[in-house]
Write an enzyme that holds these catalytic residues in place. Structure first.
Site, mmCIF file in Angstrom:
data_model
loop_
_atom_site.group_PDB
_atom_site.id
_atom_site.type_symbol
_atom_site.label_atom_id
_atom_site.label_comp_id
_atom_site.label_asym_id
_atom_site.label_seq_id
_atom_site.Cartn_x
_atom_site.Cartn_y
_atom_site.Cartn_z
ATOM 1 N N THR A 81 -7.216 2.839 3.372
ATOM 2 C CA THR A 81 -6.254 3.123 4.532
ATOM 3 C C THR A 81 -4.784 2.109 4.294
ATOM 4 O O THR A 81 -3.818 2.178 5.026
ATOM 5 C CB THR A 81 -6.860 2.434 5.734
ATOM 6 O OG1 THR A 81 -7.155 1.115 5.646
ATOM 7 C CG2 THR A 81 -8.008 3.248 6.126
ATOM 8 N N LYS A 82 -4.719 1.640 2.994
ATOM 9 C CA LYS A 82 -3.492 0.898 2.638
ATOM 10 C C LYS A 82 -2.437 1.667 2.302
ATOM 11 O O LYS A 82 -2.410 2.881 2.018
ATOM 12 C CB LYS A 82 -3.599 -0.302 1.671
ATOM 13 C CG LYS A 82 -4.784 -1.367 2.109
ATOM 14 C CD LYS A 82 -4.483 -1.853 3.503
ATOM 15 C CE LYS A 82 -5.166 -3.134 4.061
ATOM 16 N NZ LYS A 82 -6.827 -3.449 3.958
ATOM 17 N N ASN A 83 -1.147 1.132 2.234
ATOM 18 C CA ASN A 83 0.072 1.975 1.912
ATOM 19 C C ASN A 83 0.100 2.793 0.700
ATOM 20 O O ASN A 83 0.506 3.807 0.568
ATOM 21 C CB ASN A 83 1.193 0.865 2.104
ATOM 22 C CG ASN A 83 1.586 0.412 3.236
ATOM 23 O OD1 ASN A 83 0.948 1.004 4.413
ATOM 24 N ND2 ASN A 83 2.373 -0.395 3.582
ATOM 25 N N TYR A 87 -7.193 -0.411 -0.736
ATOM 26 C CA TYR A 87 -8.299 0.080 -0.088
ATOM 27 C C TYR A 87 -7.849 1.365 0.641
ATOM 28 O O TYR A 87 -6.426 1.671 0.654
ATOM 29 C CB TYR A 87 -8.759 -0.876 1.176
ATOM 30 C CG TYR A 87 -9.692 -0.607 2.113
ATOM 31 C CD1 TYR A 87 -11.155 -0.338 1.582
ATOM 32 C CD2 TYR A 87 -9.339 0.024 3.459
ATOM 33 C CE1 TYR A 87 -12.060 0.248 2.685
ATOM 34 C CE2 TYR A 87 -10.290 0.300 4.213
ATOM 35 C CZ TYR A 87 -11.409 0.274 3.885
ATOM 36 O OH TYR A 87 -12.548 0.899 4.713
#
Ligand SMILES: *Cc1c(COP(=O)(O)O)cnc(C)c1O
Length: 379
Positions: free
Chosen positions: A184-186, A182
């Site tokens: 905002t993920k790493n 997604y």
């Protein structure tokens, strides 16, 4: 007053390499699930030191299919944490099974494995621990509880690709681990997910279930002479596209580099807040490596929302990860949950604030966040 400084809560890190890879994909014939997805699956599994990975369009889809592949169905009970994103218990509900919440550890916010045994009934089919904020749950302890009882383990590793604990990686002791890409993920492709596992049977089933349970994928159907396909099981439309995989292959190359910068930022935050009045930090286990997905502080629950607003007024992006899920309207009315049932999750949920944490954050911005947090907590 803030020198025009604006610090977003999250900014992605898509570079030239990713853009060029997407162009190359767009110039090719194959936009949907094909060879780029296969290559990403191979490299993602290799990074985790697991045998198989399957690319999907979200972690929510990964959780849903992982549960289905393990045979979870109506009437089953799945033990999980109330301190997570709603995707975790919602995926359990999609299968008709019931999420059974177990409270978290006060020090870490992670599912408290000492409270699992008491929640196990004859209907318990799986445990779904969440590696919250990037720190892994105690998988050795959880495996010990499940091993004797034939209870499956599905790991929600949406926050934790890079994390390890006691030398264990996500998906290593569990039957299957679920990941998110997604926005905002790493690492990200905007929207995406994957499962990873050492179990060939689960990987095969999920490959089939991600495209309607069809016996042949679009890539299979593209090569060679026309062949009819069959539908073997009721599946979903959860496959990852080659466009997404083009982004992710390049993001994966930089994953350690990204982590290093987030670690630097975390240690600046920790130094500033460790013994600061009015601020508490969660514990990080020594024999572990956190994937450092989110940096959270705990403040006085009575002042939390006011502090959030003050930080927003200073143009700092903040978030709450997460308010305890059993207190959300749907879960309250569907399951009769009440305040007081999971006090540790409630405490963290009421006290927590997530601060900006991403590689593009520069030192000036980090210092501005630190200064602003201290001011907001004091007043
Ligand atoms: C982001 C997230 C998910 C869901 O991921 P999607 O890819 O958006 O479906 C699940 N669990 C946790 C803990 C998450 O943070």
């Amino acid at each position: 007053m803030n020198n025009g400084m604006k610090v977003e809560f999250s900014r992605h890190n898509i570079g030239m390499e990713e853009k060029e890879a997407v162009f190359a994909c767009l110039d090719s014939i194959f936009l949907t699930t094909g060879s780029v997805v296969s290559q990403f699956e191979k490299e993602f599994a290799r990074y985790l030191n697991l045998k198989y990975a399957v690319g999907l369009n979200s972690c929510t889809a990964a959780l849903h299919l992982a549960l289905l592949a393990l045979g979870i169905k109506k009437g089953d009970e799945i033990i999980t944490t109330p301190l997570t994103f709603i995707a975790t218990p919602n995926a359990i509900l999609y299968t008709g099974a019931k999420p059974v919440f177990v409270d978290v550890e006060k020090g870490t916010g992670l599912l408290d494995h000492n409270k699992i045994a008491k929640a196990i009934t004859k209907k318990t089919k799986a445990i779904l621990p969440v590696h919250l904020y990037g720190q892994m749950c105690d998988m050795k302890a959880i495996k010990k509880i499940c091993g004797k009882k034939k209870i499956s383990i599905i790991e929600d590793a949406a926050h934790c690709i890079e994390g390890r604990r006691d030398g264990v990686a996500p998906g290593e002791l569990g039957d299957i681990a679920c990941f998110s890409f997604y926005a905002t993920k790493n690492i990200t492709c905007g929207e995406g997910g994957a499962i990873a596992t050492n179990r060939e049977d689960l990987a095969d089933q999920i490959k089939c279930l991600r495209t309607h349970g069809m016996s042949k994928s679009a890539a299979d159907r593209y090569v060679g002479r026309y062949q009819h396909w069959d539908m073997e099981a009721l599946g979903w439309k959860y496959n990852m596209s080659n466009i997404d995989a083009s982004l992710l292959l390049n993001q994966l190359q930089k994953i350690e580099h990204f982590l290093k910068r987030r670690e630097e930022i975390c240690s600046q935050y920790e130094q500033a807040f460790r013994s600061h009045p009015g601020i508490k930090l969660l514990d990080i286990y020594r024999q572990s490596r956190s994937a450092r997905h989110l940096f959270t502080i705990l403040v006085d629950p009575k002042k939390r929302d006011e502090i959030l607003w003050k930080l927003q007024e200073k143009n700092i992006g903040v978030a709450v990860n997460y308010r305890a899920l059993h207190l959300l309207s749907y879960y309250r009315s569907e399951f009769g949950f009440k305040r007081g049932m999971f006090p540790m999750a409630e405490y963290v949920g009421d006290a927590t604030i997530s601060l900006p944490l991403y590689p593009k954050l520069d030192n000036r911005e980090v210092e501005y966040v630190i200064k602003s947090v201290k001011e907001a907590v004091k007043s």
